[in-house]
Enzyme design. Structure first.
Site, mmCIF file in Angstrom:
data_model
loop_
_atom_site.group_PDB
_atom_site.id
_atom_site.type_symbol
_atom_site.label_atom_id
_atom_site.label_comp_id
_atom_site.label_asym_id
_atom_site.label_seq_id
_atom_site.Cartn_x
_atom_site.Cartn_y
_atom_site.Cartn_z
ATOM 1 N N CYS A 1 -1.986 -0.564 7.562
ATOM 2 C CA CYS A 1 -1.214 0.680 7.440
ATOM 3 C C CYS A 1 -1.270 1.498 8.730
ATOM 4 O O CYS A 1 -0.269 2.110 9.122
ATOM 5 C CB CYS A 1 -1.711 1.492 6.254
ATOM 6 S SG CYS A 1 -1.343 0.674 4.678
ATOM 7 N N GLU B 1 1.031 3.847 1.866
ATOM 8 C CA GLU B 1 1.568 4.236 3.178
ATOM 9 C C GLU B 1 2.762 3.366 3.577
ATOM 10 O O GLU B 1 3.757 3.844 4.115
ATOM 11 C CB GLU B 1 0.491 4.080 4.272
ATOM 12 C CG GLU B 1 -0.786 4.869 4.059
ATOM 13 C CD GLU B 1 -1.851 4.046 3.358
ATOM 14 O OE1 GLU B 1 -1.546 3.404 2.327
ATOM 15 O OE2 GLU B 1 -2.999 4.042 3.837
ATOM 16 N N HIS C 1 0.863 -1.188 0.000
ATOM 17 C CA HIS C 1 0.000 0.000 0.000
ATOM 18 C C HIS C 1 0.900 1.238 0.000
ATOM 19 O O HIS C 1 2.062 1.177 0.428
ATOM 20 C CB HIS C 1 -0.893 0.003 1.245
ATOM 21 C CG HIS C 1 -2.035 -0.970 1.174
ATOM 22 N ND1 HIS C 1 -3.064 -0.987 2.090
ATOM 23 C CD2 HIS C 1 -2.310 -1.964 0.278
ATOM 24 C CE1 HIS C 1 -3.917 -1.951 1.775
ATOM 25 N NE2 HIS C 1 -3.480 -2.560 0.686
#
Lengths: 142, 142
Positions: free
Chosen positions: B79, B48, B46
């Site tokens: 995250c 992040e 992801h």
């Protein structure tokens, strides 16, 4: 779980919180790793994250649908989230972690409606050894 | 947030769910990345996670204590957990994510007693553009 405990012991020897994980498919070990955020300078380098990333890279897939994850400690929210994203089939873990766990404690990631995949969960395997490793590690640091 | 939205747009162009993130310290961009689990064959990739890992590697530290994270969508449980582990100082995000978010929805990671660091959280920045990007992306796939 024996291999995961070996990885946890190796992590302790390296000065890391002793947690180890193994990713298995069809009885074959795809990846094994210990907790290593300090050594790798990576706050996300928990044992579970390392084996998920390594196995996905090895297989060249984003999802580990036929794979089972063995880990010595209850995964935290970050790792539980990664297990869900990776579509891991079964999760086996050793000691429960009331202070930092995210499966049966705290965030309870798999119990949330925002969780899009729930592995089968089996807890308490090799619990005594896993917990003793952690106690020994933290006692030694006091 | 402008840079994060650029990363989200680039992710969409690459066929990924359009989410972008930027990691900043002292007004300087340390890392910027889009969501890329498909392209990288990594379920943990992801936006992040990518900026946290890149910034930690760049700085050679495990903790990003003076750093702020900007992301176009409410972080998921994975995250949010990583943000806590990395000791990120402030989290700024765009659109809320009732279906997969882990900050104000579902796991509510920072609200748990098992969470050992809570960033300051500012939501709703660039919300409209972030949400439009996501709507456009999913509408285009139907």
């Amino acid at each position: 779980m024996r291999l995961a405990l070996e990885e946890a012991r190796a992590a302790a020897d390296a000065g890391e919180v002793p947690v180890g994980a193994v990713l298995v498919r069809d009885g074959q070990v795809l990846a094994r790793a210990g907790n290593a955020p300090r050594r790798l300078r990576d706050p996300t380098a928990h044992a579970e994250m390392r084996v998920i990333r390594e196995a996905a890279a090895k297989l060249g897939v984003e999802r580990l649908e036929e794979c089972d994850l063995w880990v010595t400690l209850e995964p935290c929210a970050m790792c539980a989230g990664a297990i869900a994203h990776a579509r891991v089939r079964r999760l086996y873990y050793g000691a429960a972690d009331p202070k930092g766990g995210g499966v049966e404690h705290g965030a309870r990631v798999f119990a949330q409606p925002t969780c899009h995949h729930r592995p089968e969960v089996y807890a308490g395997l090799g619990e005594r050894e896993a917990a003793e490793l952690l106690r020994g590690f933290f006692a030694g640091r006091r």
